[in-house]
Design an enzyme around this catalytic site. Sequence first.
Site, PDB file in Angstrom:
ATOM      1  CB  ALA A  13      -4.960  -5.188  10.178  1.00  0.00           C
ATOM      2  N   GLY A  15       0.156  -3.311   8.865  1.00  0.00           N
ATOM      3  CA  GLY A  15       1.109  -2.769   7.889  1.00  0.00           C
ATOM      4  C   GLY A  15       0.797  -1.333   7.515  1.00  0.00           C
ATOM      5  N   GLY A  18      -2.652  -0.803   5.885  1.00  0.00           N
ATOM      6  CA  GLY A  18      -3.628  -0.974   6.968  1.00  0.00           C
ATOM      7  C   GLY A  18      -3.794   0.303   7.767  1.00  0.00           C
ATOM      8  NE  ARG A  93       6.820  -2.826  -7.404  1.00  0.00           N
ATOM      9  CZ  ARG A  93       6.964  -2.273  -8.594  1.00  0.00           C
ATOM     10  NH1 ARG A  93       7.932  -2.680  -9.402  1.00  0.00           N
ATOM     11  NH2 ARG A  93       6.147  -1.332  -8.999  1.00  0.00           N
ATOM     12  NE  ARG A  99       2.861  -3.132  -8.695  1.00  0.00           N
ATOM     13  CZ  ARG A  99       2.987  -2.337  -9.752  1.00  0.00           C
ATOM     14  NH1 ARG A  99       3.120  -2.857 -10.962  1.00  0.00           N
ATOM     15  NH2 ARG A  99       2.973  -1.030  -9.604  1.00  0.00           N
ATOM     16  CB  VAL A 130      -4.653  -4.677  -1.698  1.00  0.00           C
ATOM     17  CG1 VAL A 130      -3.622  -3.562  -1.756  1.00  0.00           C
ATOM     18  CG2 VAL A 130      -6.066  -4.109  -1.712  1.00  0.00           C
ATOM     19  CG  ASP A 163      -2.894   0.254 -11.771  1.00  0.00           C
ATOM     20  OD1 ASP A 163      -1.744   0.556 -11.441  1.00  0.00           O
ATOM     21  OD2 ASP A 163      -3.443  -0.813 -11.424  1.00  0.00           O
ATOM     22  CG  HIS A 191      -1.424  -3.500  -9.831  1.00  0.00           C
ATOM     23  ND1 HIS A 191      -1.478  -2.136 -10.028  1.00  0.00           N
ATOM     24  CD2 HIS A 191      -0.663  -3.682  -8.726  1.00  0.00           C
ATOM     25  CE1 HIS A 191      -0.776  -1.537  -9.084  1.00  0.00           C
ATOM     26  NE2 HIS A 191      -0.270  -2.444  -8.278  1.00  0.00           N
TER      27      HIS A 191
END
Length: 330
Positions: A13, A15, A18, A93, A99, A130, A163, A191
């Site tokens: 949260a 980040g 978030g 990343r 990923r 996510v 996407d 993804h």
Amino acid sequence: MSKSPIRVTVTGAAGQIGYSLLFRIASGEMLGKDQPVILQLLDLPQAQKALAGVIMELEDCAFPLLAGVIATDDPAVAFKDTQAALLVGARPRGPGMERKDLLAENAKIFTVQGAAIGQYAAPDCRVLVVGNPCNTNAYIAKESAKKFGRVPSKNFTAMLRLDHNRALSQLSSKTGRPVSSLKNLIVWGNHSPTMYADYRFVTSNGDKVKALINDEAWNRDVFLPTVGKRGAAIIEARGLSSAASAANAAIDHMRDWFLGSNGEWVTMGIESDGSYGIPEGIIYGVPVITANGEFKRVEGLEIDEFSREKMNFTLKELEEERAGVADLLG
Ligand code: NAD
Ligand code: LMR
């Protein structure tokens, strides 16, 4: 009579996603403008100070629908009785990485959090992963929750909506048709750059978009690489991975799941039931229609040779990722 609050857990949260996500959830954009929420925010001990600052800002918005906020570094507290869990917290990343390079580092997080959801969340908890690689992290969380027999495996989903939205936007620019007119898009698979954005069924006000575009070279050489590599292009340009568009896609995914997609196809990464030749259990992007708090896979679509090849290619990557985490899951 006002509704009772829904508990919403957001991990990571403090980040950057978030920061774009919490304010929109608290303002009612995800669960509805009449639905109070209690935010249960999980982050690492070293991020608690920053999280306290975000909570001050949430308070300063005086959101009428925000019925409470909990900040914690303990998954047992964060997932207690939660009905909506957005698993964002993980390392992103950097330039030059794929990923799946994050798998070794991030996989452990989803074992712990999947088990915590399995033990402490509400039995109808809907989970969106996510944090990357999100399909395989959702698979890990689902498998880790399974042994507690509380939250059904089908409730663990991965985010392919970003996407989907990216593909819609590219199709809109190419055709000059508004995004809102474009129906029946699909993003199959992982993804990752192997995803297959499939516009064979897309229509715009009754016109077939494939016929409007009528350019297979554009599909192969421009559209698919642009959508598939968009995340890397953003990292290259911003020096950071996508955040506002990722938060927006997370809102779209959960809003449609809870409140319905009004008969429209949306892409969700869901547990395969074996349809379309995707082995059971894999978390794979497919078209769904959502209503009454449930999603239903769009069945019976024709898969031509080009599509089969693309769908198998992204499946192979998911199978490799699954094999890579088999040890972790025992
Ligand atoms: P960020 O580094 O800004 O924030 C991540 C946050 O997670 C940090 O606050 C960190 O302390 C926290 N965190 C790390 N480990 C944790 C744990 N075990 N428990 C709780 N919190 C933890 O990253 P970000 O930009 O917000 O991205 C988060 C993730 O989302 C990354 O994995 C990124 O690749 C992914 N992502 C996915 C999509 C998608 O479409 N699926 C889109 C964008 C980003
Ligand atoms: C994205 O697609 O923007 C995210 O998955 C972040 C990334 O690593 O590309």
